[in-house]
Design a protein around this motif. Sequence first.
Motif, PDB file in Angstrom:
ATOM      1  N   TYR A   1      -1.619   1.062   7.176  1.00  0.00           N
ATOM      2  CA  TYR A   1      -0.832   0.831   5.510  1.00  0.00           C
ATOM      3  C   TYR A   1      -0.411   2.157   5.404  1.00  0.00           C
ATOM      4  CZ  TYR A   1      -1.004   1.325   0.719  1.00  0.00           C
ATOM      5  OH  TYR A   1      -0.567   1.620  -0.602  1.00  0.00           O
TER       6      TYR A   1
ATOM      7  N   GLY B   1      -4.120   2.282  -3.121  1.00  0.00           N
ATOM      8  CA  GLY B   1      -4.304   1.339  -1.739  1.00  0.00           C
ATOM      9  C   GLY B   1      -5.017   0.157  -2.209  1.00  0.00           C
TER      10      GLY B   1
ATOM     11  N   LEU C   1      -0.357   8.405 -10.507  1.00  0.00           N
ATOM     12  CA  LEU C   1      -0.269   7.475  -9.553  1.00  0.00           C
ATOM     13  C   LEU C   1       1.336   7.416  -9.095  1.00  0.00           C
ATOM     14  CD1 LEU C   1      -1.872   4.082  -9.516  1.00  0.00           C
ATOM     15  CD2 LEU C   1       0.625   4.208  -9.003  1.00  0.00           C
TER      16      LEU C   1
ATOM     17  N   TYR D   1      -5.238 -10.823  -0.895  1.00  0.00           N
ATOM     18  CA  TYR D   1      -5.918  -9.739  -1.420  1.00  0.00           C
ATOM     19  C   TYR D   1      -6.231  -9.622  -2.743  1.00  0.00           C
ATOM     20  CZ  TYR D   1      -6.518  -4.939  -3.345  1.00  0.00           C
ATOM     21  OH  TYR D   1      -6.598  -3.919  -4.135  1.00  0.00           O
TER      22      TYR D   1
ATOM     23  N   ALA E   1       6.307  -6.946 -10.966  1.00  0.00           N
ATOM     24  CA  ALA E   1       7.053  -6.091 -11.716  1.00  0.00           C
ATOM     25  C   ALA E   1       7.422  -6.480 -13.186  1.00  0.00           C
ATOM     26  CB  ALA E   1       8.296  -5.621 -11.011  1.00  0.00           C
TER      27      ALA E   1
ATOM     28  N   PRO F   1      -5.760  -1.432  -8.677  1.00  0.00           N
ATOM     29  CA  PRO F   1      -4.638  -1.132  -7.844  1.00  0.00           C
ATOM     30  C   PRO F   1      -4.701  -1.992  -6.448  1.00  0.00           C
ATOM     31  CG  PRO F   1      -6.198   0.633  -7.216  1.00  0.00           C
ATOM     32  CD  PRO F   1      -7.028  -0.485  -8.185  1.00  0.00           C
ATOM     33  N   GLY F   2      -3.403  -1.823  -5.864  1.00  0.00           N
ATOM     34  CA  GLY F   2      -3.297  -2.391  -4.713  1.00  0.00           C
ATOM     35  C   GLY F   2      -2.439  -1.840  -3.698  1.00  0.00           C
ATOM     36  N   PRO F   3      -2.063  -2.164  -2.576  1.00  0.00           N
ATOM     37  CA  PRO F   3      -1.042  -1.630  -1.780  1.00  0.00           C
ATOM     38  C   PRO F   3       0.422  -1.463  -2.362  1.00  0.00           C
ATOM     39  CG  PRO F   3      -1.844  -3.619  -0.713  1.00  0.00           C
ATOM     40  CD  PRO F   3      -2.343  -3.662  -2.049  1.00  0.00           C
ATOM     41  N   VAL F   4       0.704  -0.361  -2.442  1.00  0.00           N
ATOM     42  CA  VAL F   4       2.152  -0.173  -3.127  1.00  0.00           C
ATOM     43  C   VAL F   4       3.304  -0.843  -2.169  1.00  0.00           C
ATOM     44  CG1 VAL F   4       1.557   2.347  -3.637  1.00  0.00           C
ATOM     45  CG2 VAL F   4       2.738   1.829  -1.521  1.00  0.00           C
ATOM     46  N   THR F   5       2.908  -1.450  -1.199  1.00  0.00           N
ATOM     47  CA  THR F   5       3.981  -2.340  -0.394  1.00  0.00           C
ATOM     48  C   THR F   5       3.804  -3.774  -0.952  1.00  0.00           C
ATOM     49  OG1 THR F   5       2.046  -2.641   1.403  1.00  0.00           O
ATOM     50  CG2 THR F   5       3.822  -1.031   1.754  1.00  0.00           C
TER      51      THR F   5
ATOM     52  N   HIS G   1       0.412  -1.259 -11.062  1.00  0.00           N
ATOM     53  CA  HIS G   1       0.696   0.225 -10.996  1.00  0.00           C
ATOM     54  C   HIS G   1       1.657   1.025 -12.081  1.00  0.00           C
ATOM     55  CE1 HIS G   1       0.043  -0.426  -6.350  1.00  0.00           C
ATOM     56  NE2 HIS G   1      -0.926  -0.107  -6.889  1.00  0.00           N
ATOM     57  N   GLU G   2       2.646  -0.172 -12.507  1.00  0.00           N
ATOM     58  CA  GLU G   2       3.349   0.328 -13.675  1.00  0.00           C
ATOM     59  C   GLU G   2       2.323   0.512 -14.904  1.00  0.00           C
ATOM     60  OE1 GLU G   2       5.811  -3.446 -13.925  1.00  0.00           O
ATOM     61  OE2 GLU G   2       7.447  -1.771 -14.106  1.00  0.00           O
TER      62      GLU G   2
END
Lengths: 424, 424
Positions: free
Chosen positions: A169, A300, A323, B169, B277, B299-303, B311-312
């Motif tokens: 990742y 992550g 972030l 996740y 989003a 948070p989590g993976p940015v993917t 994240h916003e």
Amino acid sequence: MSELVPTLDEDLEEALAGPAAVDGTGVPGIRRARAWLTRAAEPGSVGLWRWVDDVGPVAAVRALRAGTAPEHARALVGVRAEEDASLADLRRAERCGARLVVPEDDEWPALPLHSLTVAVVAHAGEPEQADRTTALVPPVALWVRGTARLDEVADRSVAVVGARASTAYGEHVAGELGHQLGERGWTVVSGGAYGIDAAAHRGALAAGAPTVAVLACGVDRPYPVAHSAVFARIADTGGLLVSEWPPGAAPHRHRFLVRNRLIAALTRGTVVVEAAARSGAQATARRARGLGKEVLVVPGPVTSAMSVGCHELLRDEETGARLVTGAAQVVEAVGGLGTDLAEPPERPAGPRDGLSDLARRVLDACPVRVGVSAERLAAVAACDPLEAMRVLPALELADLVQWTGTGWRLTPPPKRREGHGAGG
Amino acid sequence: MSELVPTLDEDLEEALAGPAAVDGTGVPGIRRARAWLTRAAEPGSVGLWRWVDDVGPVAAVRALRAGTAPEHARALVGVRAEEDASLADLRRAERCGARLVVPEDDEWPALPLHSLTVAVVAHAGEPEQADRTTALVPPVALWVRGTARLDEVADRSVAVVGARASTAYGEHVAGELGHQLGERGWTVVSGGAYGIDAAAHRGALAAGAPTVAVLACGVDRPYPVAHSAVFARIADTGGLLVSEWPPGAAPHRHRFLVRNRLIAALTRGTVVVEAAARSGAQATARRARGLGKEVLVVPGPVTSAMSVGCHELLRDEETGARLVTGAAQVVEAVGGLGTDLAEPPERPAGPRDGLSDLARRVLDACPVRVGVSAERLAAVAACDPLEAMRVLPALELADLVQWTGTGWRLTPPPKRREGHGAGG
């Protein structure tokens, strides 16, 4: 061969005899003095840098060679004061396509490195820290391999750093970041290490963009050896290998910590991609912050040990870490004010988006199949029948509801209508 | 059967004839009036709540029935003013193990809901918002299914909310959060929806802890139907199903938005686990913030598209959102000051950790195999030979270096020594 070249002391003599105004370029004495200093003294000493800045590099080296330098400077250089490999180092650098860039050169990245000078001045009155590996002090010179101008590649640059023991990742994200920063005309600066560093460099290379590896060893023997091909590509494609240590210098562990300040100083901001719990990430971030640079952190999965350090940074308000989820947000943070703005993530606009609260409630009250009266809709939507009748035409225009002849219902979804409608 | 029970109007008469001091409990008139209001008017209207609060529920219902209520209240209730299902609703609730909890009851969660009253008072002078779905206004009553006391389960509670279209996740994280919050004696409050909500409820249930589902429909027909077993377990194991809508009420879309304010209000803080989003996450967070509650974000993976909203939130400083990675950090944020502190993530301590800068440099200078002199180490470490000799004994004591008889080298790693050493 050696008798044909001037000795260090001859070179220094000549430099001192020259004009008092230091224009530097082309004056072998100054360059040779600074080359000598990069081998004689480990970088990171505020005291030594101050003294050299004060008396000038030529006089400083002469004093160290003659044993007349201040005690603190002599203690730092120790037995190396008697050795001289400055010319050999300069020649060794030349053989691998490298050169020594000194503060007196035009291409010296004075603007970004000014942050380190400011840090030295800010702590002028304080006693020198025992742990020199974290001191914020400018380099006395930089060994640079590659054809690009150092000041030009450093101008719009971002550091991308992170764990060596990265996950797939983290490498994916670092690679994407490197690639997209490169595409946007930004230089990726990193340490050339395994994991995040290498992924960021590779991403930039894939975008055909210059990338800079700041090393903790000589630029002629970049470490790790497994990345030799990457280092060669960096130097051959408009990027640079940069080091404070002379050719042949070994990558001692403490040198990485000293080196890290340079990565932060050379760039406009540092992006941390993956970091383990209580790793060097916090220290790196705090130093970047101390230099007035942006500290940006990619989150992550909270289930990943390699993101724990990133999340610690984001939770610690003192680091001022922000972030970021991609290159656009990085560029927005480090770029010019008003330019380089990131687009907010998009959500496809739906026909319901512009509706009033009342219209939405009436719409929700509409049945799927059998149409009902406006009075019935009003009862379900908890409004006056007149109010319901007022919003129904707008809903019909928006193709959200339809009049069946006996009552109002939701407009069936498009696919079904196509099936019913005419072929032409 | 209907002739044996008092009519709504008789009940209201009696309530008004009773003592002026409202003690409420056991007075059918007040309970019945509030039951009637939950069906007659969609919740979320600041104007209606203020007026009911002002004249009292009994007088308010009488005025609405008689058509003498203020225009704004009559417009809201519309044709429903003529209907009365209050007794049927109370009986229907009883049949499924539910009851109506009113502000006059001891178990009314007055303390957490005080935040909504404060919000109404704070905006007293302003005209009512057109979009009532986002108004911060207390409920007139709450339909509650389950045996626990509402005020008790709400006391130490945290909302865990997020996307319905969650990833594995997100569900894993929500489940772990629910479980660990439950184990620590905290009640998980959520919406009972697919995805994150259900995972959080299930985690709490697995910990044998009470959990509360706040619904946008009747507590006798909890939605979604696929979660019937979960809802039954919640009500049967010390948890509660809670709704502002009467039994049988359908889960209209706008009701979810109205309901969300209650989830925020009932709890000390809201944890957002996954959000797409520009989803409702921002609105939820802003409302929780407006109520003075903590906004916590995982948070989590940015993917992952399902972490974009999270994240916003974390990037938007106005939301005051804080990053959390687990239950300990959630409890630290919402718990008592000084108690409930989360441990910082641990890093195993290594033998190098306590070393001085000088000692580390000398250690780095030591070769792996053939021992070298202290003078040679000093040259590499850029220090005085006497300094090197001063730190070497400490390094030897820490088993980091060894004297070979002719020089200093690094102590070989343990495994190799075992191989060389004696078997016993």
